[in-house]
Design a protein around this motif. Sequence first.
Motif, mmCIF file in Angstrom:
data_model
loop_
_atom_site.group_PDB
_atom_site.id
_atom_site.type_symbol
_atom_site.label_atom_id
_atom_site.label_comp_id
_atom_site.label_asym_id
_atom_site.label_seq_id
_atom_site.Cartn_x
_atom_site.Cartn_y
_atom_site.Cartn_z
ATOM 1 N N GLY A 113 0.796 -1.229 0.000
ATOM 2 C CA GLY A 113 0.000 0.000 0.000
ATOM 3 C C GLY A 113 0.820 1.267 0.000
ATOM 4 O O GLY A 113 0.610 2.163 -0.830
ATOM 5 N N PHE A 114 1.785 1.377 0.913
ATOM 6 C CA PHE A 114 2.576 2.610 0.998
ATOM 7 C C PHE A 114 3.428 2.859 -0.246
ATOM 8 O O PHE A 114 3.484 3.987 -0.738
ATOM 9 N N PRO A 115 4.118 1.866 -0.792
ATOM 10 C CA PRO A 115 4.866 2.117 -2.038
ATOM 11 C C PRO A 115 3.975 2.558 -3.191
ATOM 12 O O PRO A 115 4.365 3.422 -3.983
ATOM 13 N N LEU A 116 2.789 1.976 -3.318
ATOM 14 C CA LEU A 116 1.887 2.417 -4.370
ATOM 15 C C LEU A 116 1.437 3.858 -4.122
ATOM 16 O O LEU A 116 1.272 4.645 -5.058
ATOM 17 N N GLY A 117 1.224 4.205 -2.851
ATOM 18 C CA GLY A 117 0.933 5.594 -2.520
ATOM 19 C C GLY A 117 2.087 6.510 -2.887
ATOM 20 O O GLY A 117 1.893 7.646 -3.330
ATOM 21 N N GLY A 118 3.328 6.019 -2.709
ATOM 22 C CA GLY A 118 4.502 6.788 -3.098
ATOM 23 C C GLY A 118 4.555 7.030 -4.594
ATOM 24 O O GLY A 118 4.933 8.116 -5.052
ATOM 25 N N LEU A 119 4.165 6.021 -5.380
ATOM 26 C CA LEU A 119 4.111 6.202 -6.833
ATOM 27 C C LEU A 119 3.099 7.283 -7.202
ATOM 28 O O LEU A 119 3.318 8.063 -8.144
ATOM 29 N N LEU A 120 2.004 7.328 -6.468
ATOM 30 C CA LEU A 120 1.012 8.371 -6.701
ATOM 31 C C LEU A 120 1.590 9.752 -6.403
ATOM 32 O O LEU A 120 1.351 10.723 -7.131
ATOM 33 N N SER A 121 2.392 9.849 -5.333
ATOM 34 C CA SER A 121 3.060 11.115 -5.006
ATOM 35 C C SER A 121 3.982 11.547 -6.140
ATOM 36 O O SER A 121 4.049 12.733 -6.500
ATOM 37 N N LEU A 122 4.707 10.599 -6.704
ATOM 38 C CA LEU A 122 5.605 10.911 -7.821
ATOM 39 C C LEU A 122 4.810 11.360 -9.045
ATOM 40 O O LEU A 122 5.266 12.231 -9.803
ATOM 41 N N ALA A 123 3.619 10.786 -9.250
ATOM 42 C CA ALA A 123 2.784 11.204 -10.374
ATOM 43 C C ALA A 123 2.325 12.652 -10.201
ATOM 44 O O ALA A 123 2.260 13.418 -11.178
ATOM 45 N N ILE A 124 2.023 13.056 -8.966
ATOM 46 C CA ILE A 124 1.633 14.445 -8.693
ATOM 47 C C ILE A 124 2.791 15.382 -9.014
ATOM 48 O O ILE A 124 2.628 16.407 -9.688
ATOM 49 N N ALA A 125 3.977 15.033 -8.529
ATOM 50 C CA ALA A 125 5.161 15.857 -8.800
ATOM 51 C C ALA A 125 5.486 15.880 -10.289
ATOM 52 O O ALA A 125 5.807 16.943 -10.854
ATOM 53 N N GLY A 126 5.402 14.721 -10.937
ATOM 54 C CA GLY A 126 5.710 14.650 -12.360
ATOM 55 C C GLY A 126 4.750 15.479 -13.199
ATOM 56 O O GLY A 126 5.176 16.183 -14.125
ATOM 57 N N SER A 127 3.466 15.425 -12.882
ATOM 58 C CA SER A 127 2.468 16.210 -13.615
ATOM 59 C C SER A 127 2.731 17.700 -13.472
ATOM 60 O O SER A 127 2.662 18.463 -14.455
ATOM 61 N N ALA A 128 3.028 18.122 -12.237
ATOM 62 C CA ALA A 128 3.334 19.536 -12.007
ATOM 63 C C ALA A 128 4.606 19.949 -12.741
ATOM 64 O O ALA A 128 4.697 21.057 -13.289
ATOM 65 N N GLY A 129 5.590 19.048 -12.782
ATOM 66 C CA GLY A 129 6.836 19.348 -13.480
ATOM 67 C C GLY A 129 6.635 19.518 -14.970
ATOM 68 O O GLY A 129 7.258 20.383 -15.605
ATOM 69 N N VAL A 130 5.760 18.724 -15.564
ATOM 70 C CA VAL A 130 5.529 18.775 -17.013
ATOM 71 C C VAL A 130 4.718 20.008 -17.406
ATOM 72 O O VAL A 130 5.014 20.680 -18.398
ATOM 73 N N VAL A 131 3.678 20.350 -16.602
ATOM 74 C CA VAL A 131 2.762 21.426 -16.978
ATOM 75 C C VAL A 131 3.172 22.781 -16.396
ATOM 76 O O VAL A 131 3.177 23.803 -17.098
ATOM 77 N N LEU A 132 3.510 22.815 -15.114
ATOM 78 C CA LEU A 132 3.712 24.092 -14.428
ATOM 79 C C LEU A 132 5.144 24.609 -14.491
ATOM 80 O O LEU A 132 5.372 25.817 -14.614
ATOM 81 N N MET A 133 6.110 23.721 -14.403
ATOM 82 C CA MET A 133 7.505 24.155 -14.347
ATOM 83 C C MET A 133 7.942 24.936 -15.594
ATOM 84 O O MET A 133 8.583 25.987 -15.463
ATOM 85 N N PRO A 134 7.604 24.480 -16.811
ATOM 86 C CA PRO A 134 8.017 25.244 -17.990
ATOM 87 C C PRO A 134 7.416 26.646 -18.052
ATOM 88 O O PRO A 134 7.987 27.554 -18.659
#
Length: 409
Positions: A227-248
């Motif tokens: 459960g916790f590692p899968l939750g961690g993957l979800l956290s990375l997806a949040i960061a990754g999405s923000a990095g792709v859309v907001l960071m540029p």
Amino acid sequence: MKKYLAVALGILTAIGGFVDIGDLVTNAVVGSRFGLSLAWVVVIGVIGICVYSEMSGRIAAVSGRATFDLVRERLGPRVGLLNLVASMAVTFLTLVAEIGGVALALQLLSSVHYLLVAPFIAVLLWLVLWRAKFSAMENVVGLLGLALVVFAVALWQLGPDWAELGKDALMARKPSQESWTTYAFYAVALFGAAMTPYEVFFFSSGGVEEKWTPKDIGVMRANVLVGFPLGGLLSLAIAGSAGVVLMPEGVTVDSLGQVALPVAVALGKIGLAVVILGFVAATFGAACETGLSIGYSVAQYFGFQWGKYVRAGEATTFHVVVGVSIIAATGVLMTTVDPVMVTEASVVFSALALPLTYLPILVVANDRDYLGDHVNGRLANVMGMIYLVIILVVSLAAIPLMIVTGMGK
């Protein structure tokens, strides 16, 4: 078959409950400023919460006793009280942030100002914690929180340069416009968001409520280690999405609406509706957990009857503590304090308070008087000591970094 269903449901609720307002905001802020260059912190934090929760769950299953019951007995009333005050301050701050998170999520849905919504959320929260069954509360809210998987779908739909994202994650490439002190501050914040103490208080106390025995250790470990590692993957997806859309675009996250923006860009109105549902479920679930954790810890330390598996009339003090905490947290929110700022502060102070709750658990997990043959093995002790050092370093660095960077500004 029933046992396997329990494992599956536990895994799902762990995924849905792992990401609270602290993880939502912190991962989105980090993604918008650093991309995935701090992904290594999420990995370290997820392994750490697995180590911490496994020890706490094993203690609950074997001894039938929860965290602060043992802390007071093992460390004495004075040191135990210090631990209680420090951890409750962080948990209360988190409760303020979670109620604010639910209100902000509903503001996105209704356009009604979050301060007008907050008192109604507080009443609903109190009713759920007073009347709802433990299993229904945990499973329904946790499963609805799985709507946040939409961040992973959005990241895939955005079609990023996966090779570049991988290089950012593996090489920890800091953006040139950011300082190393700011980078270190957000590393501390991410670690604190992943290893929030209330998660462990709730997990171990829930184990006692559900009457875990040594036979349930396997089920407990499955919930933790999947459960916790899968939750961690979800956290990375949040960061990754923000990095792709907001960071540029140079957009720095300072509101919950901006956290949802990458999903809206990738998936439109349907994606936005799903992510708001996930926001409401995840933050309300975390509000339930933090509210109960305050009641659990105070009742366990002072020896009051506690829990949702006993009648409310048999655990009056426990429910009064929970109710007063909700009222006080809502009162703080009504002062117009920024819930996002409270969230950012709570994850830093979480890192600061971690040693006070982690060390007693590590000590008890090695005590045969409590656990008999279920004490830590060699691997558990090696991991436990490694994380004790990491937690101490992070705790010592938290306040200086917060001051030097002005909360990462």
